[in-house]
Scaffold this motif. Structure first.
Motif, PDB file in Angstrom:
ATOM      1  N   SER A  54       0.675  -1.121  -0.707  1.00 55.24           N
ATOM      2  CA  SER A  54      -0.093  -0.278  -0.220  1.00 55.24           C
ATOM      3  C   SER A  54       0.698   1.398  -0.023  1.00 55.24           C
ATOM      4  N   GLN A 101      -7.381   8.897   1.580  1.00 55.10           N
ATOM      5  CA  GLN A 101      -6.824   7.362   1.352  1.00 55.10           C
ATOM      6  C   GLN A 101      -7.878   6.848   1.071  1.00 55.10           C
ATOM      7  N   GLY A 102      -7.476   5.367   1.044  1.00 50.54           N
ATOM      8  CA  GLY A 102      -9.312   4.646   1.280  1.00 50.54           C
ATOM      9  C   GLY A 102      -9.518   4.628   2.880  1.00 50.54           C
ATOM     10  N   ARG A 103      -8.594   4.992   3.519  1.00 53.26           N
ATOM     11  CA  ARG A 103     -10.250   4.447   5.505  1.00 53.26           C
ATOM     12  C   ARG A 103     -11.045   5.886   5.356  1.00 53.26           C
ATOM     13  N   GLU A 106     -14.225   5.388   3.504  1.00 56.33           N
ATOM     14  CA  GLU A 106     -15.053   4.453   4.572  1.00 56.33           C
ATOM     15  C   GLU A 106     -15.153   5.421   5.477  1.00 56.33           C
ATOM     16  N   PHE A 126     -11.819  -5.300   5.945  1.00 53.02           N
ATOM     17  CA  PHE A 126     -10.278  -5.960   5.882  1.00 53.02           C
ATOM     18  C   PHE A 126     -10.316  -4.263   7.574  1.00 53.02           C
ATOM     19  N   THR A 128      -9.411  -1.468   8.314  1.00 55.65           N
ATOM     20  CA  THR A 128      -9.337  -0.229   8.899  1.00 55.65           C
ATOM     21  C   THR A 128     -11.599   0.203   8.960  1.00 55.65           C
ATOM     22  N   THR A 129     -12.247  -1.072   7.567  1.00 56.40           N
ATOM     23  CA  THR A 129     -13.117  -0.844   7.024  1.00 56.40           C
ATOM     24  C   THR A 129     -13.893  -1.420   8.617  1.00 56.40           C
ATOM     25  N   THR A 184     -15.157  -6.517  -1.224  1.00 56.22           N
ATOM     26  CA  THR A 184     -14.037  -6.712  -0.964  1.00 56.22           C
ATOM     27  C   THR A 184     -13.035  -7.077  -2.092  1.00 56.22           C
ATOM     28  N   ASN A 188      -8.311  -8.679   0.658  1.00 57.52           N
ATOM     29  CA  ASN A 188      -7.168  -8.873   1.368  1.00 57.52           C
ATOM     30  C   ASN A 188      -7.444  -9.409   2.571  1.00 57.52           C
ATOM     31  N   ASP A 217     -15.072  -2.749  -2.210  1.00 59.87           N
ATOM     32  CA  ASP A 217     -13.993  -2.186  -1.258  1.00 59.87           C
ATOM     33  C   ASP A 217     -12.814  -2.576  -2.872  1.00 59.87           C
ATOM     34  N   CYS A 219      -9.967  -1.915  -4.188  1.00 58.67           N
ATOM     35  CA  CYS A 219      -8.695  -1.006  -3.958  1.00 58.67           C
ATOM     36  C   CYS A 219      -7.809  -1.906  -5.016  1.00 58.67           C
ATOM     37  N   ARG A 220      -8.068  -3.378  -4.972  1.00 59.66           N
ATOM     38  CA  ARG A 220      -7.126  -4.566  -6.073  1.00 59.66           C
ATOM     39  C   ARG A 220      -7.973  -4.369  -6.766  1.00 59.66           C
ATOM     40  N   SER A 257      -8.821   2.773  -2.533  1.00 56.27           N
ATOM     41  CA  SER A 257      -7.184   3.200  -1.537  1.00 56.27           C
ATOM     42  C   SER A 257      -6.696   3.264  -2.894  1.00 56.27           C
ATOM     43  N   LYS A 259      -3.783   3.552  -2.828  1.00 48.85           N
ATOM     44  CA  LYS A 259      -1.993   3.188  -2.654  1.00 48.85           C
ATOM     45  C   LYS A 259      -1.814   2.336  -3.279  1.00 48.85           C
ATOM     46  N   LYS A 260      -3.173   1.202  -3.912  1.00 51.75           N
ATOM     47  CA  LYS A 260      -2.922  -0.059  -4.848  1.00 51.75           C
ATOM     48  C   LYS A 260      -2.822  -0.125  -5.849  1.00 51.75           C
TER      49      LYS A 260
HETATM   50  C1  LIG Z   1      -8.978  -4.123   1.062  1.00 48.73           C
HETATM   51  C2  LIG Z   1      -8.526  -2.796   1.705  1.00 48.73           C
HETATM   52  N1  LIG Z   1      -9.600  -1.996   1.837  1.00 48.73           N
HETATM   53  C3  LIG Z   1      -8.912  -0.704   2.907  1.00 48.73           C
HETATM   54  C4  LIG Z   1      -7.879  -0.241   2.766  1.00 48.73           C
HETATM   55  C5  LIG Z   1      -6.717   1.156   3.637  1.00 48.73           C
HETATM   56  O1  LIG Z   1      -7.037   1.883   2.981  1.00 48.73           O
HETATM   57  P1  LIG Z   1      -5.846   2.545   3.162  1.00 48.73           P
HETATM   58  O2  LIG Z   1      -4.647   2.572   3.681  1.00 48.73           O
HETATM   59  O3  LIG Z   1      -5.156   3.894   1.980  1.00 48.73           O
HETATM   60  O4  LIG Z   1      -7.046   3.527   4.192  1.00 48.73           O
HETATM   61  C6  LIG Z   1      -6.852  -1.544   2.646  1.00 48.73           C
HETATM   62  C7  LIG Z   1      -5.395  -0.998   2.634  1.00 48.73           C
HETATM   63  O5  LIG Z   1      -4.410  -2.065   2.864  1.00 48.73           O
HETATM   64  C8  LIG Z   1      -7.090  -2.629   1.833  1.00 48.73           C
HETATM   65  O6  LIG Z   1      -6.320  -3.532   1.792  1.00 48.73           O
END
Ligand SMILES: Cc1ncc(COP(=O)(O)O)c(C=O)c1O
Length: 459
Positions: A54, A101-103, A106, A126, A128-129, A184, A188, A217, A219-220, A257, A259-260
């Protein structure tokens, strides 16, 4: 593509960053100072950093070039327009709300939709979710299919949502207690495992029947699309981008996010089609993140993400990306190291419960394994077991997590094959003396997301 078997990195390296070799004594000191929490290590004490994928990827020349034209205007930035266009073209969602960022996406979604007592289903939330759902008073419910809970079981789409369990949850909770359903992609917390198009369609159908919004979600999303192309009948001839578009078209919105699969070092977005909810989310954004045309990001970050969203669905890139993870997994598997099967899109997950059967969940076997990988070879991984997902019980102790995993996450476009070979050698060497590893106990922890800051003591 070339007619040869070897899959090469589809880039050449323009800029390099030295990595530092440490002595065993330095690593032992670093571990002690960090309270045996690998999040507490300084990155200069880490040789190969697989803590996370990330925000750790290498940006392309085109992304750096894009950053030079970052428009830092507070309102109406041209960089936002390019970002919005790239995200909208990919996802098809009407509202694209940038977040740092992703969180943050969320948090805003949960703050505006979740009420105390609500149930929020996902394949696997995940961390943070889950924390954001719980912070808003909701209950995060994991409904991944049975195969997704068993590390050794092979299934092409272990990230799939258990659709009957979803139906049952809606019956028992009542639809009014469920603000949304999420999937998701890739999953993850469940091992970077993909979700099939067929499963997304089935979840969509359940949501339609009960009038529930469905979020990804995402991210990937690109890695998930690649797995669909490889594994889902009838999808082999489609481009990853076409598949990704169909994935998004089945949802009402997404948290993301960047960042992925945004291939950026920071950033994210919240996207949706619901106009009234988008208005509330934007107001929340202004309060905590920033104006809706930057959302806590610099203009140059928005540019990097806009380019990253294009690059990430490139077939050569995805082929190399998924194959590098698979290659690391094959080395471990051939040496008999127990892993979560099949390998995920962004990471290899070691099955610490199977490797260290002498340690119960109370002794945090995945923490013990992660610490030893660092001690032995300077490789930083992350615990994804009872430290991250265990629930502290009121009378003391924890309710253990479903699996005790150590995740080796590969940053995008950062390490070469020799780095990966080195990692495999370290893991195989540690695994060969697994019976000697001692467990840990937690000496201090926070109430939420404890794995980031907890301190440990060897048992
Ligand atoms: C599946 C998933 N959701 C949400 C997040 C949260 O994203 P961020 O780290 O950008 O806040 C991550 C981060 O690793 C994640 O892997």
């Amino acid at each position: 593509m070339s007619g040869f078997r070897t899959i090469i990195e589809p880039f050449r390296i323009k800029s390099v960053e030295p990595i530092r070799f440490t002595t065993p004594i330095e690593r032992e000191d670093a571990l002690r100072a960090a309270g045996y929490n690998l999040f507490g290590l300084g990155s200069s004490d880490v040789l190969i950093d697989l803590l996370t994928d990330s925000g750790t990827g290498a940006m392309s020349a085109a992304q750096w070039a894009g950053m030079m034209r970052g428009d830092e205007s507070y309102a109406g930035s041209a960089s936002f327009q390019r970002f919005e266009q790239a995200a909208r073209e990919l996802t098809g969602f009407r509202h694209i709300i940038p977040t740092h960022q992703g969180r943050a996406a969320e948090r805003i979604l949960c703050a505006e939709t979740v009420r105390p007592g609500d149930a929020l289903p996902n394949n696997n939330h995940f961390d943070t979710t889950r924390a954001n759902v719980e912070h808003s008073g909701g209950r995060a419910v994991d409904l991944v299919i049975e195969e997704g809970r068993r590390p050794q079981t092979l299934h092409p789409f272990k990230g799939n949502v258990d659709v009957s369990a979803l139906e049952r949850l809606i019956q028992t909770e009542g639809r009014e207690r469920i603000p949304w359903v999420m999937a998701t992609v890739t999953n993850n917390a469940g091992g970077g495992q993909p979700v099939s198009l067929q499963n997304l369609r089935a979840v969509r159908a359940v949501c339609d029947r009960h009038g529930l919004p469905f979020y990804l979600d995402a991210c990937r999303f690109a890695e998930n699309a690649w797995f669909i192309r490889q594994r889902e009948p009838g999808q082999g001839g489609r481009s990853p981008r076409e598949i990704a578009r169909e994935m998004f078209s089945l949802a009402d919105g997404a948290t993301f996010s960047a960042k992925k699969d945004g291939l950026a070092n920071i950033g994210g977005f919240l996207a949706m089609n619901d106009d009234a909810l988008a208005l509330r989310c934007r107001n929340n954004l202004i309060l905590t993140e920033g104006f809706p045309t930057y959302g806590g990001l610099a203009g140059y970050d928005l540019e990097a993400i806009a380019v990253g969203l294009e690059e990430v669905t490139d077939e050569d890139y995805l082929h190399y990306r998924i194959r590098s993870v698979e290659y690391l997994w094959e080395r471990m598997d051939a040496a008999g190291v127990p892993t979560l099967k099949p390998p995920g899109g962004h990471a290899v997950y070691l099955d610490a419960a199977a490797l260290l059967p002498h340690l119960s969940a109370r002794a945090y076997p995945a923490q013990a394994l992660a610490v030893e990988l660092y001690r032995a070879g300077g490789v930083r991984s992350v615990e994804m077991g009872s430290v991250m997902f265990g629930r502290p019980l009121p009378g003391g102790g924890d309710e253990p997590a479903a699996m005790e995993l150590v995740r080796l996450a590969l940053p995008r476009r950062v390490y070469t094959q020799s780095h990966i070979d080195y990692v495999a050698e370290v893991v195989i060497s540690v695994a060969s003396r697994a019976t000697e590893l001692a467990g840990f106990r937690i000496t201090s922890q926070a109430g939420l997301l404890r794995h980031f800051t907890a301190r440990f003591e060897p048992l």
